[in-house]
Design an enzyme around this catalytic site. Structure first.
Site, PDB file in Angstrom:
ATOM      1  N   GLU A 165       9.028   6.868  -1.765  1.00 22.49           N
ATOM      2  CA  GLU A 165       9.934   7.715  -0.572  1.00 22.49           C
ATOM      3  C   GLU A 165      11.397   7.663  -1.355  1.00 22.49           C
ATOM      4  O   GLU A 165      12.048   6.957  -1.582  1.00 22.49           O
ATOM      5  CB  GLU A 165      10.160   6.756   0.607  1.00 22.49           C
ATOM      6  CG  GLU A 165       8.906   6.734   1.370  1.00 22.49           C
ATOM      7  CD  GLU A 165       8.653   8.113   1.978  1.00 22.49           C
ATOM      8  OE1 GLU A 165       9.536   8.916   2.308  1.00 22.49           O
ATOM      9  OE2 GLU A 165       7.492   8.315   2.499  1.00 22.49           O
ATOM     10  N   CYS A 221      18.756   9.512   3.569  1.00 27.02           N
ATOM     11  CA  CYS A 221      18.227  10.346   2.626  1.00 27.02           C
ATOM     12  C   CYS A 221      17.849  11.771   3.390  1.00 27.02           C
ATOM     13  O   CYS A 221      17.651  12.703   2.630  1.00 27.02           O
ATOM     14  CB  CYS A 221      16.711   9.635   2.377  1.00 27.02           C
ATOM     15  SG  CYS A 221      15.789   9.115   3.748  1.00 27.02           S
TER      16      CYS A 221
END
Ligand code: NAD
Length: 523
Positions: free
Chosen positions: A252, A286
């Site tokens: 991720e 993010c």
């Protein structure tokens, strides 16, 4: 001073393990106050924690999934009961507004835990697979625990990111060992304290503290899977370390979420979404809005409205008031922000508002809006991970899609339009793990849906059914439906006669509308 400092413990007793040990001290980014410290675990200690987790997992993994889920709901309840403590440490250690700590971290986990625990038995139930050719046999897929799952996490959501993976690992019957970011270790210390109060097996959930080498030690300690969340460059090193040991991993990594504002976008909603999506958690998300491609018909009103909303945001220490924007957690991000702004202004961008670090104490940065940006600027190409929203004007949605897809990253993307059908059509053309129409950030809270990236934003997914199944190991059992003859015609000895029959069988079974095709249409 940064939010974290390190103090090497002086070697006094000649023991080589102690010689390498250090302390991580965690400081509040909003005030500079020392909050606490944790030890840096040595490689030996990491291995011991993983070994203990493995022993605890042996008993845990054989429990029925329903029982594991029921017991994990106690952890969910303890998290809800002690939400104030979690909010407190998050707002102190990250300097994030208390409302964000509650909603983005505690609530997200309360929901994800509920979803996993309530659905794990169904999601992990054995799956029968009908066989179209081998009709005399049956297949079933079982989802079995892997063993120990390593979790390496970043500093921007130090509770919700690792704890989501912890719940997924534990409910599937594995143990979990987390290495939190060295920047925010105390949040995971609190999570472990809450876990230990629930009566769940203590060693089943381990925490190892330290820097990169501690993460490497965790990968090398004999784990069966790794979930890594962090930057692209670290991700490459971590994936290589996993590859060397054939440890399956989920990556991720970073994001550069584009927001496409179509010609018919609702200016007020889009502007508010840009401001929330760009400045929540001071842009250290993010899936933050990292670049806006605004159609020329809405560009100016959008920039003007965003300017007003961004200027009205109140920035400050969350301990003192309900400020909108908190601190910069990791001081290096201030330098990153300043470098992006300098590069953009040097290449002709216009500073609409913000642009500066706020005077101390603490690490704060003004919500910043840049207009007239172009794709030659770093701010449109590289991750910002701070409170900057750059605008680029586009002549068409076509151009916006092309620019959005030009990035090496592909985590989240956003499309704003009043025409929902068109919004979906544009979404289908964007190279990203998730595309959200007329909203921002919200997909991370949709527990049922897969979250993760394409391109250099990583691979694998967290959340949703697939992530839970992937957290487990698949075991395929293939067995006979009817009593099998002692001699199988496909086994030895080979002979010209059998070969001849197999040649004929090949045509009969597969040519044109052969038996296999007809059978697979029937079943
Ligand atoms: P980072 O890559 O610097 O560190 C992440 C973690 O990896 C930390 O715990 C660190 O100690 C550890 N680490 C560093 N070197 C290592 C090594 N060689 N082996 C093993 N572990 C190692 O990232 P960060 O600065 O903490 O976080 C910011 C980044 O994370 C941003 O790029 C952001 O986009 C990304 N992020 C991604 C997601 C997502 O879900 N895709 C979510 C949050 C943050």
């Amino acid at each position: 001073m940064g939010s974290v400092a390190v103090e090497t413990q002086k070697q006094k007793n000649g023991n080589s393990t102690a010689a390498a040990s250090t302390l991580i001290r965690s400081y509040a980014p909003a005030t500079g106050d020392l909050l606490g410290e944790v030890p840096v675990h040595t490689t030996d200690e990491v291995q011991a924690i993983v070994a203990r987790a493995r022993r605890a997992q042996a008993a845990w993994g054989v429990l029925p999934v329903e029982e594991r889920a029921e017991r994990l709901l106690r952890l969910r309840d303890a998290i809800v009961d002690r939400a104030d403590e979690i909010v407190e440490i998050l707002s102190r250690e990250c300097g994030k507004p208390r409302q964000e700590a509650l909603v983005h971290e505690v609530m997200v986990i309360a929901d994800l835990a509920t979803y996993y625990c309530r659905n794990a038995a169904r999601i992990l139930a054995p799956q029968e697979i009908p066989l179209h050719l081998l009709k005399h046999r049956k297949s079933v897929i079982q989802f079995v625990p892997r063993g120990v799952v390593g979790i390496i996490s970043p500093w921007n959501f130090p509770f919700s990111i690792p704890m989501g993976d912890v719940f997924a690992a534990l409910v599937t019957g594995s143990a979990a060992v987390v290495k939190p970011s060295e920047v925010t270790p105390l949040t995971m210390k609190k999570a472990k304290e809450i876990y230990d109060s629930t009566g769940l097996p203590e060693d089943l959930f381990g925490v190892v503290y330290g820097y990169g080498p501690t993460g490497t030690a965790l990968i090398e300690a004999g784990i069966q899977k790794l979930v890594f969340t962090g930057g692209v460059e670290t991700g490459k090193r971590v994936a290589a370390a996993c590859g060397a040991r054939l440890v399956p991993c989920v990556m991720e990594l970073g994001g550069k979420a584009p927001l496409i504002a179509c010609a018919d976008a609702d200016v007020e909603r889009t502007a508010r979404a840009i401001v929330y999506g760009g400045f929540a958690n001071a842009g250290q998300v993010c899936v933050s809005v990292e670049r806006v491609y605004a159609h020329k018909d809405v560009y100016l009103p959008l920039v003007q409205r965003v300017k007003k909303l961004a200027t009205d945001l109140r920035v400050g220490d969350p301990a003192k008031d309900f400020f909108d924007v908190g601190a910069i957690i990791y001081p290096r991000q201030i330098d990153v922000a300043l470098a992006h702004i300098e590069d953009a202004l040097g290449k002709g961008a216009e500073l609409v508002c913000g642009g500066h670090r706020k005077p101390g104490p603490g690490q704060f940065f003004e919500p910043t809006v840049l207009a007239e940006c172009t794709d030659s600027m770093t701010v449109m190409n590289e991750e910002i991970f701070g409170p900057i929203v750059p605008f680029q004007k586009v002549d068409s949605e076509e151009e916006a899609v092309t620019l959005a897809n030009r990035s090496h990253l592909g985590l989240n993307a956003y499309v704003f339009t009043k025409d929902r059908a068109r919004g979906r059509k544009i979404a289908e053309r964007i190279e990203a793990g998730s595309v959200v129409v007329n909203d921002v950030l919200v997909n991370y809270a949709a527990s049922e849906t897969p979250f993760g990236g394409t391109k250099q934003s990583g691979f694998g997914r967290v959340h949703g059914e697939d992530a839970l199944r992937d957290m487990a190991e698949r075991r395929h059992i293939n067995y006979d439906r009817v009593a099998s003859p002692a001699r199988d015609p496909l086994w030895y000895p080979y002979s010209p006669k059998t070969f001849h029959w197999l040649q004929r069988g090949l045509r009969m079974l597969f040519a044109g509308n052969g038996v296999v095709q007809r059978l697979s249409e029937l079943f």
